[in-house]
Design a protein around this motif. Structure first.
Motif, PDB file in Angstrom:
ATOM      1  N   ARG A 127      -4.205  -0.362  -2.923  1.00  0.00           N
ATOM      2  CA  ARG A 127      -4.236   0.488  -1.718  1.00  0.00           C
ATOM      3  C   ARG A 127      -2.826   0.672  -1.180  1.00  0.00           C
ATOM      4  NH1 ARG A 127      -9.015  -2.536  -0.590  1.00  0.00           N
ATOM      5  NH2 ARG A 127      -7.860  -3.934   0.788  1.00  0.00           N
ATOM      6  N   ARG A 128      -2.053  -0.398  -1.185  1.00  0.00           N
ATOM      7  CA  ARG A 128      -0.669  -0.316  -0.714  1.00  0.00           C
ATOM      8  C   ARG A 128       0.151   0.581  -1.638  1.00  0.00           C
ATOM      9  NH1 ARG A 128       3.142  -5.678   0.287  1.00  0.00           N
ATOM     10  NH2 ARG A 128       5.092  -4.588   0.845  1.00  0.00           N
ATOM     11  N   GLU A 159      -0.104   4.335  -0.916  1.00  0.00           N
ATOM     12  CA  GLU A 159       0.460   4.885   0.311  1.00  0.00           C
ATOM     13  C   GLU A 159       1.737   5.659   0.005  1.00  0.00           C
ATOM     14  OE1 GLU A 159       1.014   1.519   2.808  1.00  0.00           O
ATOM     15  OE2 GLU A 159      -1.134   1.206   3.168  1.00  0.00           O
ATOM     16  N   THR A 160       1.983   6.687   0.787  1.00  0.00           N
ATOM     17  CA  THR A 160       3.146   7.547   0.548  1.00  0.00           C
ATOM     18  C   THR A 160       4.392   7.076   1.289  1.00  0.00           C
ATOM     19  OG1 THR A 160       2.430   8.988   2.368  1.00  0.00           O
ATOM     20  CG2 THR A 160       1.700   9.561   0.134  1.00  0.00           C
TER      21      THR A 160
END
Length: 342
Positions: free
Chosen positions: A314-315, A318-319
């Protein structure tokens, strides 16, 4: 890498540095699946990837050689205490935090090459081997104070196909493919396997990857085992890396050699006595890994590893820029951004 205190102790065969929260070391009887280990000049460093602490345990078998880097990773006070061979509490304050962080990141990359829980069932995508090895090679260069070029390539498992399977194709395990219309089902179940018992790339890491059924037909009782293969595993698989299933009851056990058929490993045998009341199934590769003891490799720690990997993915998706010491590896970023069917 944060500062803190640790205890230095001396043993007859060397000196080791132990963190206050009983972190794992290479001296432990059995390695856990959460343990990241880095072989360094004069010894080994180890961390638990599940722990919050960032200070490693150092087991030093050549103190003189290790002094070339102990000061950088642990600080001057620790280096002086090790040189003096004094057993006492000391303060950790790395002289080169970037080297200390790089060593931990390199250890994690090696850990990911072995323990990343790739699973079609659980939708955990594999890491790109080329990207992972490339980053390991870069990290080795950044950590040349501690390691040499022998650490630049991650261990590899069996060759994988280019595309993984679909998660929706594996609602349970592949045992559902068995034909049972003319048989009496006495017992059945689904479970996981101990990742320490076989090399990476053979078996799906899910707790639902192993299924078994005990059937009665024509006066014979048979146990059939099905294990979902690692995503993309394809024939041919050399015989010496084909897993087995040890099926046990309170009254006996049978060892079943498994064969790869499509996307799953299959095998069957006459069932051991008492199997109608349920069985245990241990998937393993003969001569590989630990002896099956649950310490360090049970379902609870496996689920914690999966949770860690999901958080990291999930990390990685991230943009926002992320350049912290625990930032995702390039292979994790690619896995999170993959347009595969996971």
């Amino acid at each position: 890498m944060t500062t803190g205190t640790l205890r230095i102790e001396r043993a007859p065969d060397g000196v080791w540095i132990i963190t206050p929260d009983d972190a794992p070391s290479v001296l432990d009887d059995t390695a856990g699946i959460d343990v990241a280990v880095l072989e360094v000049v004069g010894g080994h460093l180890s961390w638990s990837v599940l722990a919050d602490h960032t200070v490693p345990v150092a087991v030093l078998d050549d103190v003189a050689s290790a002094q070339d880097w102990v000061w950088a990773v642990f600080g001057e006070e620790v280096a002086l205490a090790v040189a003096a061979g004094s057993g006492r509490d000391v303060t950790v304050s790395p002289a080169r935090p970037r080297v200390a962080d790089g060593a931990r990141r390199l250890a994690f990359a090696h850990w990911a090459a072995r323990w990343w829980p790739t699973s079609t069932i659980d939708a955990v995508p594999p890491l790109d081997e080329g990207l992972l090895n490339g980053e390991i090679d870069t990290l080795v260069g950044e950590c040349d104070l501690l390691v040499d070029g022998d650490d630049s390539v991650a261990p590899t498992g069996p060759a994988l196909a280019d595309r993984p399977g679909r998660a929706e194709d594996y609602a349970l395990a592949a045992g559902a493919a068995a034909t049972l219309s003319s048989t009496l089902v006495l017992a059945r179940g689904t479970t996981g396997s101990d990742w320490r018992r076989y090399p990476p790339g053979l078996v799906d890491a899910s707790e639902r990857a192993v299924s078994w059924v005990v059937v009665r037909a024509a006066g014979n009782t048979t146990v059939r085992v099905s294990v979902v293969a690692a995503p993309g595993l394809s024939e041919p698989v050399p015989e010496h890396v084909r897993p087995h299933a040890l099926v046990g009851t309170a009254s006996g056990a049978v060892d079943i050699a498994l064969r790869l058929s499509g996307d799953a490993w299959f095998g069957e045998s006459a069932a051991p006595q008492g199997s109608e009341s349920g069985v245990s199934v241990d998937v393993y590769l003969p001569g590989f890994g630990v002896d099956g003891r649950p310490d360090g490799g049970g379902s609870e720690v496996r689920e914690r590893v999966r949770a860690l990997v999901r958080r990291r993915l999930r990390r990685a998706a991230e943009t926002a820029p992320d350049d912290g010491p625990d930032s995702p590896l390039l292979a994790e970023i690619a896995a999170a951004a993959s347009d595969s069917d996971f």
